[in-house]
Design a protein around this motif. Structure first.
Motif, PDB file in Angstrom:
ATOM      1  N   SER A 125       0.808  -1.173   0.149  1.00 36.25           N
ATOM      2  CA  SER A 125       0.000   0.100   0.136  1.00 36.25           C
ATOM      3  C   SER A 125       0.608   1.427  -0.038  1.00 36.25           C
ATOM      4  O   SER A 125       2.028   1.052   0.566  1.00 36.25           O
ATOM      5  CB  SER A 125      -1.054   0.042   1.370  1.00 36.25           C
ATOM      6  N   GLU A 126       0.256   2.333  -0.497  1.00 34.85           N
ATOM      7  CA  GLU A 126       1.328   3.682  -0.532  1.00 34.85           C
ATOM      8  C   GLU A 126       0.059   5.077  -0.118  1.00 34.85           C
ATOM      9  O   GLU A 126      -1.087   4.540  -0.454  1.00 34.85           O
ATOM     10  CB  GLU A 126       1.855   4.715  -2.436  1.00 34.85           C
ATOM     11  N   VAL A 127       0.481   5.361   1.243  1.00 30.06           N
ATOM     12  CA  VAL A 127      -0.324   6.194   2.008  1.00 30.06           C
ATOM     13  C   VAL A 127       0.504   7.214   1.694  1.00 30.06           C
ATOM     14  O   VAL A 127       1.649   7.920   1.657  1.00 30.06           O
ATOM     15  CB  VAL A 127      -0.464   5.772   3.665  1.00 30.06           C
ATOM     16  N   LEU A 128       0.173   8.773   2.356  1.00 32.51           N
ATOM     17  CA  LEU A 128       0.448   9.827   1.928  1.00 32.51           C
ATOM     18  C   LEU A 128      -0.141  10.325   4.005  1.00 32.51           C
ATOM     19  O   LEU A 128      -1.093  10.028   4.642  1.00 32.51           O
ATOM     20  CB  LEU A 128      -0.131  10.771   1.615  1.00 32.51           C
ATOM     21  N   VAL A 129       0.973  10.650   4.813  1.00 35.72           N
ATOM     22  CA  VAL A 129       0.815  10.982   5.723  1.00 35.72           C
ATOM     23  C   VAL A 129       0.982  12.924   6.030  1.00 35.72           C
ATOM     24  O   VAL A 129       1.867  13.122   5.841  1.00 35.72           O
ATOM     25  CB  VAL A 129       1.779  10.573   7.077  1.00 35.72           C
ATOM     26  N   THR A 130       0.110  13.286   6.374  1.00 33.27           N
ATOM     27  CA  THR A 130      -0.020  14.492   6.630  1.00 33.27           C
ATOM     28  C   THR A 130      -0.183  14.850   7.847  1.00 33.27           C
ATOM     29  O   THR A 130      -1.380  15.731   8.459  1.00 33.27           O
ATOM     30  CB  THR A 130      -0.788  15.280   5.712  1.00 33.27           C
ATOM     31  N   ASN A 131       0.745  15.471   8.950  1.00 36.73           N
ATOM     32  CA  ASN A 131       0.986  16.085  10.175  1.00 36.73           C
ATOM     33  C   ASN A 131      -0.795  15.305  11.438  1.00 36.73           C
ATOM     34  O   ASN A 131      -1.419  15.713  11.314  1.00 36.73           O
ATOM     35  CB  ASN A 131       0.632  17.550  10.652  1.00 36.73           C
ATOM     36  N   GLY A 132      -0.616  13.935  11.304  1.00 35.62           N
ATOM     37  CA  GLY A 132      -1.373  13.552  12.030  1.00 35.62           C
ATOM     38  C   GLY A 132      -2.781  12.639  11.189  1.00 35.62           C
ATOM     39  O   GLY A 132      -3.464  11.961  12.215  1.00 35.62           O
ATOM     40  N   THR A 133      -2.917  12.979   9.997  1.00 35.66           N
ATOM     41  CA  THR A 133      -4.318  12.911   9.267  1.00 35.66           C
ATOM     42  C   THR A 133      -3.312  11.715   8.074  1.00 35.66           C
ATOM     43  O   THR A 133      -2.254  11.914   7.470  1.00 35.66           O
ATOM     44  CB  THR A 133      -4.256  13.464   8.285  1.00 35.66           C
ATOM     45  N   VAL A 134      -3.848  10.414   8.338  1.00 37.40           N
ATOM     46  CA  VAL A 134      -3.354   9.145   6.909  1.00 37.40           C
ATOM     47  C   VAL A 134      -3.950   9.423   6.491  1.00 37.40           C
ATOM     48  O   VAL A 134      -5.758   8.754   6.720  1.00 37.40           O
ATOM     49  CB  VAL A 134      -2.468   8.247   7.839  1.00 37.40           C
ATOM     50  N   THR A 135      -3.778   9.355   4.434  1.00 39.79           N
ATOM     51  CA  THR A 135      -4.736   8.989   3.185  1.00 39.79           C
ATOM     52  C   THR A 135      -3.769   8.135   2.252  1.00 39.79           C
ATOM     53  O   THR A 135      -3.198   7.764   1.885  1.00 39.79           O
ATOM     54  CB  THR A 135      -4.698  10.269   2.493  1.00 39.79           C
ATOM     55  N   HIS A 136      -5.094   6.848   2.180  1.00 44.19           N
ATOM     56  CA  HIS A 136      -4.225   5.695   1.037  1.00 44.19           C
ATOM     57  C   HIS A 136      -4.489   6.181   0.354  1.00 44.19           C
ATOM     58  O   HIS A 136      -5.299   6.693  -0.066  1.00 44.19           O
ATOM     59  CB  HIS A 136      -5.963   4.241   1.652  1.00 44.19           C
ATOM     60  N   LEU A 137      -3.360   5.779  -0.860  1.00 47.30           N
ATOM     61  CA  LEU A 137      -3.479   5.820  -2.314  1.00 47.30           C
ATOM     62  C   LEU A 137      -3.932   5.118  -3.181  1.00 47.30           C
ATOM     63  O   LEU A 137      -5.324   5.302  -3.797  1.00 47.30           O
ATOM     64  CB  LEU A 137      -2.337   6.779  -2.981  1.00 47.30           C
ATOM     65  N   PHE A 138      -3.659   3.748  -2.824  1.00 52.26           N
ATOM     66  CA  PHE A 138      -3.358   2.793  -4.035  1.00 52.26           C
ATOM     67  C   PHE A 138      -3.205   1.397  -3.180  1.00 52.26           C
ATOM     68  O   PHE A 138      -1.743   1.792  -1.833  1.00 52.26           O
ATOM     69  CB  PHE A 138      -3.420   3.139  -5.422  1.00 52.26           C
ATOM     70  N   SER A 139      -3.413   0.278  -3.320  1.00 52.62           N
ATOM     71  CA  SER A 139      -2.818  -0.937  -3.302  1.00 52.62           C
ATOM     72  C   SER A 139      -2.288  -1.964  -4.555  1.00 52.62           C
ATOM     73  O   SER A 139      -3.547  -2.149  -5.167  1.00 52.62           O
ATOM     74  CB  SER A 139      -3.712  -1.885  -1.940  1.00 52.62           C
TER      75      SER A 139
ATOM     76  N   ALA B 246      -0.245   3.401  14.675  1.00 51.50           N
ATOM     77  CA  ALA B 246       0.345   2.813  15.463  1.00 51.50           C
ATOM     78  C   ALA B 246       1.845   2.829  15.467  1.00 51.50           C
ATOM     79  O   ALA B 246       1.921   3.387  16.568  1.00 51.50           O
ATOM     80  CB  ALA B 246      -0.817   0.923  15.402  1.00 51.50           C
ATOM     81  N   LEU B 247       2.352   2.940  14.484  1.00 51.52           N
ATOM     82  CA  LEU B 247       2.954   3.721  14.164  1.00 51.52           C
ATOM     83  C   LEU B 247       3.998   4.698  14.240  1.00 51.52           C
ATOM     84  O   LEU B 247       4.970   5.382  15.397  1.00 51.52           O
ATOM     85  CB  LEU B 247       4.377   3.114  12.524  1.00 51.52           C
ATOM     86  N   GLY B 248       3.021   5.867  14.105  1.00 52.32           N
ATOM     87  CA  GLY B 248       3.158   7.298  14.183  1.00 52.32           C
ATOM     88  C   GLY B 248       2.550   7.910  13.453  1.00 52.32           C
ATOM     89  O   GLY B 248       3.570   7.696  11.714  1.00 52.32           O
ATOM     90  N   LEU B 249       2.028   9.405  13.036  1.00 54.43           N
ATOM     91  CA  LEU B 249       1.799   9.776  12.144  1.00 54.43           C
ATOM     92  C   LEU B 249       2.097  11.625  12.191  1.00 54.43           C
ATOM     93  O   LEU B 249       2.241  12.839  11.943  1.00 54.43           O
ATOM     94  CB  LEU B 249       0.555  10.377  12.743  1.00 54.43           C
ATOM     95  N   ASP B 250       3.673  11.692  12.924  1.00 57.00           N
ATOM     96  CA  ASP B 250       3.917  13.025  13.410  1.00 57.00           C
ATOM     97  C   ASP B 250       5.049  13.328  12.163  1.00 57.00           C
ATOM     98  O   ASP B 250       5.222  12.286  11.627  1.00 57.00           O
ATOM     99  CB  ASP B 250       4.851  12.813  14.022  1.00 57.00           C
ATOM    100  N   GLY B 251       5.346  14.301  11.448  1.00 61.64           N
ATOM    101  CA  GLY B 251       5.562  14.691  10.721  1.00 61.64           C
ATOM    102  C   GLY B 251       4.907  14.831   9.183  1.00 61.64           C
ATOM    103  O   GLY B 251       3.488  14.305   9.098  1.00 61.64           O
ATOM    104  N   THR B 252       5.356  14.552   8.304  1.00 61.42           N
ATOM    105  CA  THR B 252       4.513  14.996   6.876  1.00 61.42           C
ATOM    106  C   THR B 252       5.157  14.186   5.522  1.00 61.42           C
ATOM    107  O   THR B 252       6.327  13.933   5.557  1.00 61.42           O
ATOM    108  CB  THR B 252       3.939  15.848   6.608  1.00 61.42           C
ATOM    109  N   PHE B 253       4.439  12.962   5.059  1.00 60.28           N
ATOM    110  CA  PHE B 253       5.616  11.632   4.732  1.00 60.28           C
ATOM    111  C   PHE B 253       5.074  11.211   3.486  1.00 60.28           C
ATOM    112  O   PHE B 253       3.659  10.708   4.366  1.00 60.28           O
ATOM    113  CB  PHE B 253       7.035  11.313   5.203  1.00 60.28           C
ATOM    114  N   THR B 254       5.411  10.168   2.913  1.00 55.44           N
ATOM    115  CA  THR B 254       5.131   9.332   2.180  1.00 55.44           C
ATOM    116  C   THR B 254       4.958   7.819   3.461  1.00 55.44           C
ATOM    117  O   THR B 254       6.097   8.252   3.121  1.00 55.44           O
ATOM    118  CB  THR B 254       5.252   9.172   0.764  1.00 55.44           C
ATOM    119  N   ALA B 255       4.324   7.163   2.792  1.00 51.96           N
ATOM    120  CA  ALA B 255       5.450   5.865   3.031  1.00 51.96           C
ATOM    121  C   ALA B 255       4.727   4.769   2.459  1.00 51.96           C
ATOM    122  O   ALA B 255       3.203   4.764   1.662  1.00 51.96           O
ATOM    123  CB  ALA B 255       4.397   5.592   4.848  1.00 51.96           C
TER     124      ALA B 255
END
Length: 385
Positions: A198-212, A251-260
Motif C-alpha cells: 500500500s502507498e499512503v500519504l501522512v500529513t501531520n496526524g492524518t493518513v490517506t490511502h492512495l492505492f494498493s 500505530a507506528l506514528g503520524l508525526d511529520g508529513t511524508f509518504t509511506a
C-alpha cells in the motif's frame, strides 16, 4: 517555502537507495524554479538513479564523500536537507536540526518505521497482525506474532532488522539457524500466499490511502532468476488493505508529513491470513513511481522530496479505474509480449541497469491479467527461458 538569494541551496542526500531519473530531473527543475541550487551528497554505494548515473548527468552539483564529511559540505545558504533514502532519514533530520532547518521527517516515530523488531512489537501491541517472528538482539530472543516456534526442517526467513531492498535476507532450514550468532536480526515463518503493498500519504496526524498493489510473484523470485512485479489489486481487496494501512501507520506514528510504503505477506488466500511485514517512512522506489503517476497523477518519490524541501506539490488525485503494473527480471529481457497482445492495455518493454523491464497501464482487471501472463512466461524453466 524556500528563501531566495544567490546562495540558497537544497541539499539532497543519497547512499543505498537510488531514485528515478524522471523524478530527480523534475525535482532539480523545481528547485531551480524556486531560485535555489541543488547540491547532491552521495556515498557512491549505488547509482544516483535506477537507470544508471548517466541518466542523472547535469542534475545538481553532485559530490561523493563519506557520510562523516557531509556536514562540512552543506553550504551556509542551505534552505533544506532532503532524502528519500530510508537509510538516511535520521541523518537528514539530525542535519536539519543542527542547521536550524525545519524537517517534516517523522523523527519522533522514525525508529518504529525503521527497525523491523521495534515495528513488529509496536504493531502487535496495537492489534495489527504481523508474521510469526523471533526477534534476536543482544543475545536475547523475543517472540512476536504469536510465534510458537519452528520445526527443525521448516524453511524460515532470516533478515537484518534494519536493512532494506532484500539486503541480507536469506531462506534457511530452521535447524541451520544459529540464534546465538545472530545480532539484531529476525527469524520469521516463510509465508507463501499472496503479497501486497500500500502507498499512503501522512500529513501531520492524518493518513490517506492512495492505492494498493498485488505483487505478481514474490520479490524473492528476482534472486532466483525469475520475474517479479506488481499491479494495482482488485477494488475489494484494496479497500481492506486501505483500512489495514491506515491502522498500521496510526500505530507506528503520524508525526511529520511524508509518504509511506506498507508491505504485506500472507499464508493463504483469505484476507484473514494477511499480516503486515514491514513499513517505511518514505516513498517506495522500483516502479512504484510509475504506478503512482498512472494512478494518482503524482510521482510519490518526487512528492516526498518536494515536501521536505518546502516546495509546492501537486496533490495526488486517485483515478479509481486506472492501474499501472510492472515486471522486472534480473539480467534477462522480459519475454512474452505476444501473450498480452489481445488485452486492452498499453505496454512497453525495455532494459534497465538491473535487467529487463515491462510497464503496463490500463484498467485494473486487464493489467492484472497481463502481468500474470507475463510472469508465467518469465518463470525459470519455461521453454526458451
Amino acid at each position: 517555502m524556500l528563501s531566495s538569494g544567490e546562495r540558497a541551496t537544497v541539499v539532497l542526500l543519497q547512499a543505498k537507495q537510488s531514485l528515478g531519473a524522471a523524478g530527480l530531473a523534475e525535482f532539480g527543475a523545481a528547485v531551480a524554479a524556486a531560485g535555489a541550487e541543488l547540491r547532491i551528497l552521495r556515498t557512491g554505494e549505488v547509482p544516483l538513479v535506477r537507470e544508471g548515473d548517466d541518466a542523472a548527468a547535469g542534475v545538481g552539483d553532485a559530490r561523493i564523500a563519506p557520510v562523516e564529511e557531509w556536514r562540512s559540505l552543506i553550504p551556509d545558504g542551505a534552505t533544506a536537507i532532503v532524502t528519500n533514502d530510508e537509510y538516511l532519514l535520521g541523518t537528514a533530520a539530525r542535519l536539519c536540526g543542527d542547521a536550524g532547518l525545519r524537517s517534516p521527517i517523522p523523527a519522533g516515530s522514525l525508529e518504529n518505521y525503521r527497525h523491523k523488531g521495534v515495528m513488529r512489537r509496536t504493531l502487535e501491541a496495537a492489534g495489527i497482525p504481523v508474521p510469526e517472528t523471533l526477534i534476536v538482539s543482544g543475545g536475547a530472543v523475543e517472540k512476536a506474532g504469536g510465534c510458537t516456534g519452528f520445526a527443525d526442517d521448516e524453511l524460515v526467513i532470516v533478515k537484518p532488522a534494519a536493512e532494506a531492498n532484500l539486503r541480507g535476507i536469506r531462506t534457511e532450514r530452521f535447524a541451520s539457524v544459529d540464534l546465538g550468532a545472530l545480532d539484531d536480526e529476525l527469524v520469521e515463518r516463510l509465508l507463501e500466499g499472496p503479497q501486497y503493498h500500500s502507498e499512503v500519504l501522512v500529513t501531520n496526524g492524518t493518513v490517506t490511502h492512495l492505492f494498493s498493489g498485488l505483487y505478481i510473484r514474490s520479490l524473492l523470485d528476482l534472486t532466483k532468476g525469475g520475474g517479479s512485479g506488481s499491479a494495482r489489486t482488485d477494488p475489494e481487496t484494496e479497500a481492506k488493505l486501505a483500512d489495514l494501512a491506515l491502522r498500521t501507520c496510526a500505530a507506528l506514528g503520524l508525526d511529520g508529513t511524508f509518504t509511506a510504503h506498507v508491505e504485506y505477506l500472507s499464508g493463504g488466500d483469505d484476507f484473514a491470513d494477511v499480516v503486515v511485514s514491514e513499513v517505511c517512512a518514505r516513498a517506495s522506489g522500483g516502479e512504484v513511481p510509475f504506478q503512482s503517476r498512472t494512478i494518482t497523477g503524482v510521482d510519490l518519490e518526487l512528492l516526498n522530496l518536494r515536501i521536505q524541501a518546502g516546495l509546492p506539490g501537486v496533490e495526488p488525485k486517485v483515478d479509481p479505474d486506472a492501474s499501472g503494473g510492472w515486471l522486472w527480471r534480473v539480467g534477462q529481457p522480459i519475454a512474452g509480449a505476444e501473450r498480452i497482445e489481445h488485452l486492452p492495455v498499453e505496454a512497453s518493454f525495455d532494459r534497465i541497469r538491473l535487467g529487463g523491464r515491462a510497464r503496463i497501464s490500463g484498467r485494473t482487471a486487464a493489467v492484472l491479467a497481463a502481468l500474470e501472463l507475463l510472469a508465467a512466461a518469465n518463470e525459470v524453466g519455461v521453454s526458451g527461458q
